[in-house]
Design a protein around this motif. Sequence first.
Motif, PDB file in Angstrom:
ATOM      1  N   MET A 143      25.511   1.467   7.416  1.00  0.00           N
ATOM      2  CA  MET A 143      26.373   2.631   7.143  1.00  0.00           C
ATOM      3  C   MET A 143      25.964   3.315   5.850  1.00  0.00           C
ATOM      4  N   SER A 144      25.469   2.578   4.865  1.00  0.00           N
ATOM      5  CA  SER A 144      24.946   3.206   3.642  1.00  0.00           C
ATOM      6  C   SER A 144      23.730   4.061   3.967  1.00  0.00           C
ATOM      7  N   PHE A 145      22.835   3.524   4.812  1.00  0.00           N
ATOM      8  CA  PHE A 145      21.653   4.268   5.234  1.00  0.00           C
ATOM      9  C   PHE A 145      22.062   5.540   5.971  1.00  0.00           C
ATOM     10  N   LEU A 146      23.008   5.437   6.905  1.00  0.00           N
ATOM     11  CA  LEU A 146      23.423   6.603   7.698  1.00  0.00           C
ATOM     12  C   LEU A 146      24.125   7.641   6.829  1.00  0.00           C
ATOM     13  N   LEU A 147      24.968   7.192   5.916  1.00  0.00           N
ATOM     14  CA  LEU A 147      25.728   8.132   5.104  1.00  0.00           C
ATOM     15  C   LEU A 147      24.814   8.945   4.178  1.00  0.00           C
ATOM     16  N   ILE A 148      23.885   8.242   3.534  1.00  0.00           N
ATOM     17  CA  ILE A 148      22.988   8.950   2.593  1.00  0.00           C
ATOM     18  C   ILE A 148      22.038   9.882   3.351  1.00  0.00           C
ATOM     19  N   LEU A 149      21.385   9.337   4.399  1.00  0.00           N
ATOM     20  CA  LEU A 149      20.423  10.151   5.131  1.00  0.00           C
ATOM     21  C   LEU A 149      21.112  11.281   5.885  1.00  0.00           C
ATOM     22  N   GLY A 150      22.276  11.037   6.452  1.00  0.00           N
ATOM     23  CA  GLY A 150      23.013  12.087   7.163  1.00  0.00           C
ATOM     24  C   GLY A 150      23.417  13.204   6.232  1.00  0.00           C
ATOM     25  N   THR A 151      23.829  12.857   5.016  1.00  0.00           N
ATOM     26  CA  THR A 151      24.202  13.891   4.045  1.00  0.00           C
ATOM     27  C   THR A 151      22.986  14.755   3.688  1.00  0.00           C
ATOM     28  N   ALA A 152      21.802  14.087   3.528  1.00  0.00           N
ATOM     29  CA  ALA A 152      20.584  14.848   3.194  1.00  0.00           C
ATOM     30  C   ALA A 152      20.190  15.788   4.336  1.00  0.00           C
ATOM     31  N   VAL A 153      20.269  15.317   5.587  1.00  0.00           N
ATOM     32  CA  VAL A 153      19.914  16.167   6.744  1.00  0.00           C
ATOM     33  C   VAL A 153      20.907  17.316   6.878  1.00  0.00           C
ATOM     34  N   ALA A 154      22.194  17.035   6.636  1.00  0.00           N
ATOM     35  CA  ALA A 154      23.208  18.095   6.725  1.00  0.00           C
ATOM     36  C   ALA A 154      22.968  19.157   5.663  1.00  0.00           C
ATOM     37  N   ALA A 155      22.574  18.724   4.471  1.00  0.00           N
ATOM     38  CA  ALA A 155      22.290  19.703   3.403  1.00  0.00           C
ATOM     39  C   ALA A 155      21.101  20.574   3.781  1.00  0.00           C
ATOM     40  N   MET A 156      20.071  19.918   4.398  1.00  0.00           N
ATOM     41  CA  MET A 156      18.902  20.707   4.835  1.00  0.00           C
ATOM     42  C   MET A 156      19.322  21.723   5.880  1.00  0.00           C
ATOM     43  N   SER A 157      20.070  21.304   6.871  1.00  0.00           N
ATOM     44  CA  SER A 157      20.470  22.211   7.950  1.00  0.00           C
ATOM     45  C   SER A 157      21.396  23.306   7.424  1.00  0.00           C
ATOM     46  N   TRP A 158      22.241  22.981   6.475  1.00  0.00           N
ATOM     47  CA  TRP A 158      23.163  23.970   5.894  1.00  0.00           C
ATOM     48  C   TRP A 158      22.381  25.102   5.253  1.00  0.00           C
ATOM     49  N   SER A 159      21.288  24.728   4.513  1.00  0.00           N
ATOM     50  CA  SER A 159      20.554  25.761   3.767  1.00  0.00           C
ATOM     51  C   SER A 159      19.533  26.493   4.625  1.00  0.00           C
ATOM     52  N   VAL A 160      18.976  25.812   5.656  1.00  0.00           N
ATOM     53  CA  VAL A 160      17.904  26.424   6.431  1.00  0.00           C
ATOM     54  C   VAL A 160      18.451  27.112   7.680  1.00  0.00           C
TER      55      VAL A 160
END
Length: 786
Positions: free
Chosen positions: A164-181
Motif C-alpha cells: 500500500m505504501s508503494f501504491l500510494l506513492i506511485l499512484g500520487t506521482a502518476v496522478a500528478a503527471m496526468s493532472w498536468s499533462v
Amino acid sequence: MVKSPPTSQFARPRIDARALLGLYDPADTTDWGPIRAAQLNAGSQLALFMLAANLVATAVVALLLAPLMPLWAVACWGALTAAVATMVGFRRLAARHRADTTATLGDVRATVLDGVALAAIWSIPPLAVGLSADISAAFGLWVVLSILMTASAVAMAALPLATMSFLLILGTAVAAMSWSVIGPLFGAAILLFTALLLIGCFSRGRALVVIRAGEIALAERDQTVSLLLREFEDHSADWLWETDAQRRIVRASPRFAQSVGLDPAVVNGMSFLQVLAGSTWEAGNFAPGLRLLAEKLKGREPFRDLVLAVTVGDEERWWSIAASPRHDEGGGFIGFRGVGSDVTEQRASNDKINRMARFDALTGLPNRLLINEGLGRAMAEADKWGSKCAFMMIDLDRFKAINDTLGHPIGDRLLGRVSERLGQLVTDNEMIGRLGGDEFAVVVSDAGPRGRLDQLARAIIDTLSRPYEIDAHTLFIGASIGIAVGPRDGRTAEMLIRSADLALYRSKDAGGGTFHCYEPQLHVQAEERRVLELALRQAVGNGEMHLNYQPVVDAGSGALTGFEALLRWTHPELGVIPPAKFVPLAEEARMIAPIGEWVLRSACAEAVRWACPVRVAVNVSPEQLHNPAFVAVVASALANSGLPAERLELEVTESVFMREGTCATRVLEQILDLGVRLSLDDFGTGYSSLGYLSRTRFSSIKIDRSFVTQAARGGPEAIAIIRAVVALAQSLGMATTAEGVETEDEHRMVQTLGCSKAQGYYFGRPLPADEARAIADRAQDSAAAA
C-alpha cells in the motif's frame, strides 16, 4: 446488552487492521508470530515474479523515456531501478528461511522500506514526463505503471503495508503527471483507481491472513487432539476401537490389543465380537452383555455405557464401551468407532459399596434395607402363586442390661454370637437379618402350615436362650418373637412388618421368652395406645391429673411420719386410667420428665399446708435423674413452695444405676447436698447391688409389698430377705419401710422383723389432698396434746 459468544482455543482470531498492517502487536490471546511469518512467506513466493515484472516494466519505460531524456539519464534510472528491484526481490526470498514458523513485528515493518524505495524510483518517470508535457508518453507510461501497480496489489497483498505504501506513492506521482499533462479529470480518475487498488490490496491481504489464521487454528486443534489421544492411550486404562462395515477390527490401537491380550497385527481384521467373546466364541455361550452389543452393532445405532464381561486369559474382566456409527461422504455406513474402558476395579468397588449398603457391618447379616427387599420379593411370589409368606421380628430379652453393665464391646460380641446361631437355623426358604440394635428379623418365603412357623420360632428361642461364654462371662439372654403371615396380616411389606411388631409387643408384655402371631385385636390395642398417648400429652395442661397421698407411719407406735404422693389420672371420656397403664407409656413417650416436675411442685406446695411437719415422698423416674437440670428443678420447687428441704424425700428405684455413662449418681449427690432425703424403692425386685448402697447416702430402704405378702403367708425365703434387708439398713444407718401392709397380722410381722416404718391399706388408702391435710392436722393436734 448483547454478550459476545465465548471464544475457544481454536476460534478464528479477530483481525485487527493495525495488526494486519504491522503497526502494533495486539495484547490478546492470538499469537501473531505465525501469521506474520505466513505474510512474509506469501510475499516470498511471488518475489521472482515481481522482480521480473519490475525488470520488464523498466525496459518498456526506458524506451518511452529515450526520446524525452538524455540516454545517460535513462540508463542511470534503469540501472538504479533494476538494482532496487533485485535487492527487494532477494530480501523477500531470504525472509522465507528466517521466518518459517514465526516472525516479529520488526520483520513486517522492514518491508515498508522496500515498498517506499520502489515507489520512489518508479515516481521519477511520471515526474519527468509531466515536465515534458508529452501526452503520448504520458498515456504510455500510465498503461505500464497501472499494470505494474495492479500486479503489485494482487501479488504482494500478503504484505499490505509495503504494497500500500508503494501504491500510494506511485499512484500520487502518476496522478500528478496526468493532472498536468492530460487534465484534472484524468488525474482524479487515476487517484480513484489508486484508491480502489489500495482497498483491494487491503481486502486481499486480510483474506489471506484469515485463511492462514484458520489453517493455524486447525493445525493447533489437530495437534492438541492428537496429543490428547496419545495421552489417552498412554496414561489411562481406556482404549479406542474401530470396525468396518463387516464388524471387523481396523487400525487396532496398542492399548486395545493389550487389553484383549493379542498382538496388534493379529487383531486387525478379526471380528470384533469374536475378540470379545474369546473362548466362548466357538461354543456360542455368550454373555448377555455381548448379545446386547451384537444387537447394537447389527442395528447400526449409537450406544454408551454398555457393560459386559470379557475373559482375558484366565481372568474375568468387566468392560464399559461406547461407540457411534461412521458414514462416508455419501452417507453410506462404513463401520463403528468407539472407546472402551476396563471397569473391573470400579465394579468391585460398587459391589463392595452395595454390600455395605445391604449388609450389617457388625454381624454380616442382611440389614433392614435388604430384609425389606427380600420381604417384598417374598410377598410378590406369594401373591403370584397364591401361597403364604411370613415375617418374624425378634427382640433379645435382657440384652440391654448386659450392654449397660458390661459395656458395648461385650454387647457387640454377643450380637455376633447371636447372628452365628441364627445363621445355623436358616435354609434356602428363610432370610435372617438384623434390623438394628438388638432386633433381628426372619423372612419366610413359603410359610406353609402354621406348625412350621411355630417350630421355627421355638427353635430360635431355644437356640438364643442357651448360655454364652464371652471374656470369662457367662451370659444369659432370651428372645421374644412376633409373627405376621402375608397376605393375611398385611398386603404390603410395611403392613406386614407393622403387624409383626405388634405381635412382638404382645410377647414382650407377656414377659419375654415366647412368641405370638398377629391378631386383629393387637391393632385395636395399638390404636388404643396411640389415643391414650395423645390424651396423655394434654392431661397436665387440661388439669386431668391430681395427687393422692398415702400415709406412712412408725411401725412401732403407728404415729404418722409422712405421706407418699401418688399420681392419678381421670380422663373426661376414658375415665380413671391406672398408673400401671399410663406411667410406662409416659416413660416410653418421653413425657415423664414434665409430668414428674408437675408432681414434684404440686407435692411440695401441698406439704407446706400440713399442720404437722411430716415428710412428703415423691417418686422420681430414672429419666429425670439422668438429666443434670433436675437439680435446679428440685431447688426451684422447694424455693417456690417454701417447703424445708428435710421434709422432701425422693424415692428412686434400682434401675437408675443400671445405665452406664450417665450423671445420675452425681445428680443424686447434688440433691442430697440441698438437704433432701433419698429413699430406695422396691429394693430386692431388680438387679440389687450393695455397691451403690455404700456409694449413695440413702436415708431409707423400702421393702416391696411382694415380700411382705409372702412373709405373711409364712414363706421362709421372703422372711429371710426382709431380715437381711433390715440388718443391712441398720448397719448402714438407714431406716426400712415395709410396703403393702394390709392386715393386723402383717403389721405385727413387720414389727417383729424390725422394720422402722410401714405403709399400706391397713394404715390408710391413698387420700385426696384435703383428707390427707385433715389427717396431718389431727396428728399435729395429738402431738400437741401429748
